[in-house]
Design a protein around this motif. Structure first.
Motif, PDB file in Angstrom:
ATOM      1  N   ARG A 126       0.814  -1.032  -0.016  1.00  0.00           N
ATOM      2  CA  ARG A 126       0.137  -0.112   0.144  1.00  0.00           C
ATOM      3  C   ARG A 126       0.849   1.072   0.007  1.00  0.00           C
ATOM      4  O   ARG A 126       1.919   1.306   0.598  1.00  0.00           O
ATOM      5  N   PRO A 127       0.323   2.253  -0.569  1.00  0.00           N
ATOM      6  CA  PRO A 127      -0.980   2.375  -1.392  1.00  0.00           C
ATOM      7  C   PRO A 127      -0.840   1.745  -2.631  1.00  0.00           C
ATOM      8  O   PRO A 127       0.376   1.413  -3.163  1.00  0.00           O
ATOM      9  N   GLN A 128      -1.975   1.623  -3.094  1.00  0.00           N
ATOM     10  CA  GLN A 128      -1.957   0.850  -4.419  1.00  0.00           C
ATOM     11  C   GLN A 128      -2.442   2.093  -5.217  1.00  0.00           C
ATOM     12  O   GLN A 128      -3.292   2.909  -4.886  1.00  0.00           O
ATOM     13  N   LEU A 129      -2.122   2.057  -6.517  1.00  0.00           N
ATOM     14  CA  LEU A 129      -2.560   3.238  -7.595  1.00  0.00           C
ATOM     15  C   LEU A 129      -3.061   2.494  -8.781  1.00  0.00           C
ATOM     16  O   LEU A 129      -2.466   1.943  -9.432  1.00  0.00           O
ATOM     17  N   GLU A 148      -6.755  13.492  -6.416  1.00  0.00           N
ATOM     18  CA  GLU A 148      -6.484  12.289  -5.646  1.00  0.00           C
ATOM     19  C   GLU A 148      -5.549  11.213  -6.300  1.00  0.00           C
ATOM     20  O   GLU A 148      -4.742  10.779  -5.452  1.00  0.00           O
ATOM     21  N   THR A 149      -5.589  10.865  -7.601  1.00  0.00           N
ATOM     22  CA  THR A 149      -4.317  10.267  -8.040  1.00  0.00           C
ATOM     23  C   THR A 149      -2.980  10.944  -8.106  1.00  0.00           C
ATOM     24  O   THR A 149      -2.160  10.128  -7.742  1.00  0.00           O
ATOM     25  N   ARG A 151      -1.926  12.898  -5.292  1.00  0.00           N
ATOM     26  CA  ARG A 151      -1.618  12.310  -4.027  1.00  0.00           C
ATOM     27  C   ARG A 151      -1.301  11.016  -3.811  1.00  0.00           C
ATOM     28  O   ARG A 151      -0.429  10.726  -2.990  1.00  0.00           O
ATOM     29  N   THR A 152      -2.180  10.001  -4.199  1.00  0.00           N
ATOM     30  CA  THR A 152      -1.918   8.586  -4.100  1.00  0.00           C
ATOM     31  C   THR A 152      -0.363   8.373  -4.783  1.00  0.00           C
ATOM     32  O   THR A 152       0.267   7.419  -4.385  1.00  0.00           O
ATOM     33  N   ARG A 154       2.301  10.213  -5.438  1.00  0.00           N
ATOM     34  CA  ARG A 154       3.171  11.015  -4.425  1.00  0.00           C
ATOM     35  C   ARG A 154       3.223   9.865  -3.096  1.00  0.00           C
ATOM     36  O   ARG A 154       4.450   9.427  -2.922  1.00  0.00           O
ATOM     37  N   ASP A 155       2.308   9.491  -2.431  1.00  0.00           N
ATOM     38  CA  ASP A 155       2.335   8.488  -1.348  1.00  0.00           C
ATOM     39  C   ASP A 155       2.952   7.193  -1.383  1.00  0.00           C
ATOM     40  O   ASP A 155       3.610   6.796  -1.094  1.00  0.00           O
ATOM     41  N   LEU A 156       2.436   6.709  -2.994  1.00  0.00           N
ATOM     42  CA  LEU A 156       3.261   5.459  -3.278  1.00  0.00           C
ATOM     43  C   LEU A 156       4.586   5.460  -3.393  1.00  0.00           C
ATOM     44  O   LEU A 156       5.534   4.657  -2.994  1.00  0.00           O
ATOM     45  N   SER A 159       6.407   5.524  -0.135  1.00  0.00           N
ATOM     46  CA  SER A 159       6.365   4.287   0.362  1.00  0.00           C
ATOM     47  C   SER A 159       7.270   3.369  -0.088  1.00  0.00           C
ATOM     48  O   SER A 159       7.988   2.675   0.375  1.00  0.00           O
TER      49      SER A 159
END
Length: 169
Positions: A126-129, A148-149, A151-152, A154-156, A159
């Motif tokens: 996680r996260p999954q994109l 949202e995409t 942000r995800t 960037r988080d991926l 991680s």
């Protein structure tokens, strides 16, 4: 440019400060043929060298017929052969996918995770994109515009960098 190539371009802009991303064009690799393992083609040697030199791998794949593309599978085969030169082994990894479908490449990602078991790779969970309805998430110039995409993604990437550091210790 495809949605997945555009996703990789967006990733370059969202990387943590101390990370870099080199995109390998795997479409130029010859078709895998075990008969060629005795004299590996030069472009395959260069590709394998890039894999070995990478701290981590970021896969971007659409979904074709419930799986990864033939081009990606070909690159995976070359990277894993011959057995004494398995370039993927021990690499941390993450997967991103974009698709015009409602699933966003979920089955391709699941299948790639199964393949990674045999490759001895360590994907983040996680996260999954999974970018579904990709045509609505990119503008006409194929720049990722969905907040949202972004942000995800960037988080991926963060991680993946953290996971890579943990595995290197």
């Amino acid at each position: 440019m495809s949605f997945n190539s555009a996703l990789l371009e967006a990733a370059k802009q969202l990387l943590p400060q101390d990370a870099t991303l080199e995109v390998a064009d795997v479409s130029r690799l010859p078709l895998y043929n075990q008969d060629l393992e005795h004299e590996i083609p030069e472009e395959v040697k260069e590709f394998k060298k890039k894999i070995r030199g990478a701290d981590a791998i970021l896969f971007a794949t659409p979904e074709h017929n419930y799986s990864v593309t033939a081009v990606l599978k070909n690159a995976i085969e070359w990277g894993n052969r011959p057995p004494r030169d398995a370039s993927w082994s021990g690499k941390p990894a993450a997967i991103i996918s974009a698709s015009t479908s409602l699933r966003g490449g979920a089955r391709a990602q699941l299948h790639l995770r199964q393949i990674m078991i045999d490759l001895n790779m360590y994907p983040i969970n996680r996260p999954q994109l999974l970018v579904a309805n990709a045509k609505d998430k990119f503008n006409e110039d194929l720049h990722l515009t969905d907040e949202e995409t972004l942000r995800t993604l960037r988080d991926l990437l963060s991680s993946l960098v953290e996971w890579t550091r943990k595995l290197q210790r």
